[in-house]
Design a protein around this motif. Structure first.
Motif, PDB file in Angstrom:
ATOM      1  N   TRP A  82       0.706  -0.979   0.575  1.00 35.14           N
ATOM      2  CA  TRP A  82      -0.173   0.037  -0.292  1.00 35.14           C
ATOM      3  C   TRP A  82       0.412   1.060  -0.199  1.00 35.14           C
ATOM      4  O   TRP A  82       0.442   2.113  -0.241  1.00 35.14           O
ATOM      5  N   ALA A 183     -14.113   0.190  -1.609  1.00 31.17           N
ATOM      6  CA  ALA A 183     -13.126   1.055  -0.078  1.00 31.17           C
ATOM      7  C   ALA A 183     -14.788   1.582   0.593  1.00 31.17           C
ATOM      8  O   ALA A 183     -14.548   1.078   1.402  1.00 31.17           O
ATOM      9  N   GLU A 186     -16.498  -1.799   2.010  1.00 35.28           N
ATOM     10  CA  GLU A 186     -16.164  -2.185   2.246  1.00 35.28           C
ATOM     11  C   GLU A 186     -16.126  -2.128   4.018  1.00 35.28           C
ATOM     12  O   GLU A 186     -16.263  -2.014   5.054  1.00 35.28           O
ATOM     13  N   LEU A 187     -15.644  -0.335   3.563  1.00 28.90           N
ATOM     14  CA  LEU A 187     -15.420  -0.094   5.022  1.00 28.90           C
ATOM     15  C   LEU A 187     -16.526   0.823   5.403  1.00 28.90           C
ATOM     16  O   LEU A 187     -16.552   1.161   6.824  1.00 28.90           O
ATOM     17  N   LYS A 227      -7.665  -0.752   8.232  1.00 25.93           N
ATOM     18  CA  LYS A 227      -8.172  -1.393   6.732  1.00 25.93           C
ATOM     19  C   LYS A 227      -8.125  -0.449   5.645  1.00 25.93           C
ATOM     20  O   LYS A 227      -7.969  -0.334   4.168  1.00 25.93           O
ATOM     21  N   LEU A 228      -8.652   0.699   6.866  1.00 26.64           N
ATOM     22  CA  LEU A 228      -9.132   1.802   5.396  1.00 26.64           C
ATOM     23  C   LEU A 228      -7.512   2.472   4.937  1.00 26.64           C
ATOM     24  O   LEU A 228      -7.600   3.052   3.721  1.00 26.64           O
ATOM     25  N   PHE A 231      -7.158  -0.117   1.998  1.00 22.12           N
ATOM     26  CA  PHE A 231      -7.942   0.370   1.252  1.00 22.12           C
ATOM     27  C   PHE A 231      -7.158   1.347  -0.048  1.00 22.12           C
ATOM     28  O   PHE A 231      -7.146   1.770  -0.887  1.00 22.12           O
ATOM     29  N   SER A 235      -5.514   2.539  -3.750  1.00 19.50           N
ATOM     30  CA  SER A 235      -6.159   2.958  -4.209  1.00 19.50           C
ATOM     31  C   SER A 235      -5.377   4.368  -4.872  1.00 19.50           C
ATOM     32  O   SER A 235      -5.195   4.253  -6.354  1.00 19.50           O
TER      33      SER A 235
END
Lengths: 307, 213
Positions: A82, A183, A186-187, A227-228, A231, A235
């Protein structure tokens, strides 16, 4: 060695800072002063020192699910590229990423169901419905860069050195857009779920962790922040690959752009959450379909570039 | 490169238009689509070094991107319809189907003979055929009369793009005549939608076949 230290600092600071930044921008846009930028850090510290109250009906699964969720989030943040330089654990398969996210969600739902509260039950079913709608788009968005270089290893797909994966900007732009929409779902952010309200009709993620308290809640919040970051980071990486022809090849500068990009996405999300209203629950599939379409476009362009 | 990007993004805008039932967002997507077509025409004029295409691009921008879109937006506001419920296919599925149609258009356009001097000739054919097919799909899956107009306009865009990229465009007077026709057609259909709304109190085309006293 320096890169390892920088990476560790990033992992420790960036997730909660992003959450704080998001809240702050949102407050500013809504003409409030808002909590300080470091409020998520204070929150986690405060929750860590609080006593935890467990439901009498909860079995070991409740705590196990939360802990496992945190472990998977930590593993993913260590192994998914990431940021622009290579992660500590190499060779993560993209399908493993998808399955690990699914496993985390599964145990999340189990621990929400385990306390026996009706809130946990309905939020679990909503989360399951959302997750199976959004999973194909996640797979397709990650598969498209993989198609470009004939590999399904994440760190190879997102490597900056190879020329093959940077001369096809359309793939990366579609993947980036698709991942951003993914995202949001998902979030459980704004168009599908309102993270601010604690109203029965609107909750998805908040209702899942409503029974957690003390350290459990701190773990929940921290894994959510991880998690944030994951994603948003993916991106931004996709977008950076799209414009990599215009970027200088300096590694530290690219790192700087990655971090700036993540904060920019957080600001965009804050703006979206200020402007948009929550979608009617039955309209959510219409919105999620756009993520899938972006993934399909990315794959088509990747396949068109191969032939 | 930039030509391919522009021309394919106009087809993509059409695909995204199919995905939502909000008439306002449909019109905004249509407006972006025509804006991209106007830009494509500009780039085409630059590549082919033909000045008449600059005029064409300007006319597209004024008539379609601004004029027709604003007229349709005003019309939706006036007759108070916000949402198209669709006929037999849900909007998300229709959007995914039109992505498949885009692939089909790509396969078709690869079979076409090289007529144009352009480097990437197949992208123009792909976008043109895809716009025509998407317009047909849009008309088939929609219920409101105003959506039928939008689908028709999308098809018209497709035919224009196809003619432009495959046959280097038609004579300027023919193009102008087509624009005038489209403009008048949309105005008349707007008037008709008004009348239909007035006498039937809805603009649902699937219910127009039943007789009314």
């Amino acid at each position: 060695m320096v890169s390892y230290i920088v990476y560790s600092i990033m992992i420790l600071i960036l997730p909660l800072l992003l959450m704080g930044f998001l809240q702050k921008i949102k407050a500013k846009l809504q003409n409030r002063i808002g909590a300080p930028l470091l409020q998520p850090f204070f929150n986690v510290l405060k929750l860590w020192n609080k006593t935890q109250i467990l439901s009498e009906d909860a079995s070991f699964l409740f705590r196990f699910g939360i802990l496992l969720n945190f472990c998977i989030a930590t593993y993913l943040i260590l192994s998914v590229p990431w940021l622009n330089f290579s992660p500590m654990i190499m060779g993560l398969d993209l399908f493993l990423l998808v399955y690990l996210l699914a496993a985390a969600r599964f145990f999340n739902i189990l621990s929400a169901l385990d306390t026996g509260s009706p809130f946990g039950a309905f939020s679990g079913s909503r989360e399951a419905a959302l997750s199976f709608l959004v999973e194909p788009s996640l797979v397709l968005c990650l598969l498209a860069p993989g198609l470009l270089i004939n590999s399904n290893v994440m760190s190879e797909m997102f490597a900056f050195k190879t020329a093959v994966n940077s001369d096809n900007p359309a793939v990366w732009i579609f993947a980036s857009l698709g991942l951003f929409i993914t995202a949001l779902v998902e979030l459980s952010r704004m168009p599908v779920d309102d993270p601010n309200t604690h109203l029965e009709l609107t909750m998805v993620h908040e209702a899942m962790i409503i029974e957690a308290s003390g350290r459990n809640l701190a773990l929940c919040e921290y894994s959510y922040a991880l998690k944030l970051t994951l994603f948003f980071g993916l991106s931004v990486q996709c977008f950076l690959h799209a414009v990599s022809a215009f970027l200088p090849s300096n590694e530290w500068l690219t790192l700087f752009f990655s971090v700036i990009g993540m904060f920019f996405l957080a600001a965009v999300l804050a703006m979206l959450e200020t402007v948009l209203v929550k979608l009617k629950w039955t309209k959510c599939p219409d919105f999620i379909a756009y993520a899938l379409t972006m993934g399909m476009f990315a794959c088509i362009v990747a396949l068109r570039g191969r032939t | 490169m930039i030509f391919t990007l522009l021309i394919l993004s106009s087809a993509i805008m059409a695909v995204l238009m199919v995905g939502t039932g909000q008439v306002r967002s449909n019109i905004i997507f249509y407006s972006f689509q025509t804006l991209l077509i106007a830009l494509t025409t500009c780039v085409f004029a630059y590549v082919e070094n033909e000045h008449k295409h600059y005029i064409l691009a300007l006319v597209i921008f004024i008539v379609k991107t601004m004029g027709l879109s604003l007229f349709l937006l005003w019309l939706t506001k006036r007759i108070g319809t916000a949402r198209d419920t669709g006929t037999f296919l849900p909007h998300p599925l229709a959007m995914h189907l039109s992505v498949l149609l885009l692939i089909f258009a790509q396969i078709l356009s690869c079979q076409l003979p090289h007529l144009s001097k352009l480097e990437d000739f197949s992208a123009g054919g792909t976008a043109g055929i895809s716009l025509i097919l998407t317009g047909i799909l849009f008309m088939l899956t929609r219920r409101l009369a105003i959506s039928q107009v939008l689908g028709f306009l999308t098809m018209e865009n497709g035919i224009f793009l196809f003619a432009l990229t495959q046959a280097s465009g038609m004579p300027l007077f023919v193009e102008m005549g087509i624009f005038l026709d489209v403009f008048v057609a949309v105005m008349i259909s707007g008037l008709l939608i008004f009348r239909i709304k007035h006498s039937f109190e809805h603009i649902d085309v699937t219910l127009l076949t039943s007789l009314k006293d």
